[in-house]
Design an enzyme around this catalytic site. Sequence first.
Site, short mmCIF file in Angstrom:
data_model
loop_
_atom_site.label_atom_id
_atom_site.label_comp_id
_atom_site.label_asym_id
_atom_site.label_seq_id
_atom_site.Cartn_x
_atom_site.Cartn_y
_atom_site.Cartn_z
N TYR A 1 31.13 -46.61 -11.10
CA TYR A 1 31.18 -46.73 -9.64
C TYR A 1 31.00 -48.18 -9.22
O TYR A 1 31.76 -48.71 -8.40
CB TYR A 1 30.09 -45.86 -9.01
CG TYR A 1 30.07 -45.88 -7.50
CD1 TYR A 1 30.96 -45.10 -6.76
CD2 TYR A 1 29.17 -46.68 -6.80
CE1 TYR A 1 30.95 -45.11 -5.38
CE2 TYR A 1 29.15 -46.70 -5.41
CZ TYR A 1 30.04 -45.91 -4.70
OH TYR A 1 30.03 -45.93 -3.34
N LYS B 1 33.82 -50.53 -7.26
CA LYS B 1 33.60 -51.09 -5.93
C LYS B 1 33.66 -52.62 -5.95
O LYS B 1 34.10 -53.24 -4.97
CB LYS B 1 32.27 -50.59 -5.37
CG LYS B 1 32.25 -49.09 -5.07
CD LYS B 1 33.35 -48.71 -4.08
CE LYS B 1 33.28 -47.24 -3.66
NZ LYS B 1 34.31 -46.88 -2.66
#
Length: 259
Positions: free
Chosen positions: A163, A167
Amino acid sequence: MNILEQFRLDDKVAIVTGGAMGLGQAMATALAQAGANIVIADIREDVAEATATTIRETEQVKTTALKVDVTNPEDVQKMVDDVVEEYGKIDILINNAGMTINEKAEDMTYEQWNKVINLNLNGVFLVAQAVGRQMIEQGYGSIVNTSSMSGIIANKPQEQCSYNASKAGVIMLTKSLAMEWSKYNIKVNTIAPGYMKTELTKPFFEQGGAMIDDWMGFTPMGRPGLPEELGGIVVYLASDASSFAQGSVFTIDGGYTAL
């Protein structure tokens, strides 16, 4: 022009991916309150339809719900074609669809890694590319990608390397597209939310525990954000009020990354 008038989005057309629930729903509602017509693009068609109906009835704007898998290039292009056919243009893109898998790096499977990267980064690129082509043809547009403070810092105590990496990729993709597309009068910026209290995360915050104490202990404001607290920045970035904002990262995190 009066400064408040610069925030108005009357007759603008905004696509919100992942707009059926949570942060996407809140951002779509804020854009509608500023006058924009809204396209809710989400993999969950029934929830997207319900959200579009609610926004249409409460904000008195035109809305459309589309079932879209943002990791599928054909789906994404069809979304763009359908919106242009119905509305004639795309003024605003809120590129928001995403997910997370909390797993230790040493235990994460390649399938898990790819699943997160494919949605959070590849999907953002595919949608930005397809919508960007339309905006290049139009000669204008505003794209707002949803990254995260997790693209700037490594979270603790949860393990979520895929994640965080995805990002961080969204942040650099945003900067790169801004560099390439400024000449076409297209703004590309990203918002980086911190810990937000959505319908999905609300039970965790209400239950509390060591992890929540850790999160809030590192947040100077001492509380999670609410989805509607992203409304102001999204309307700003979508509107003429942000005419000189380009390639920027706007952290909305209660001060977490200020430490």
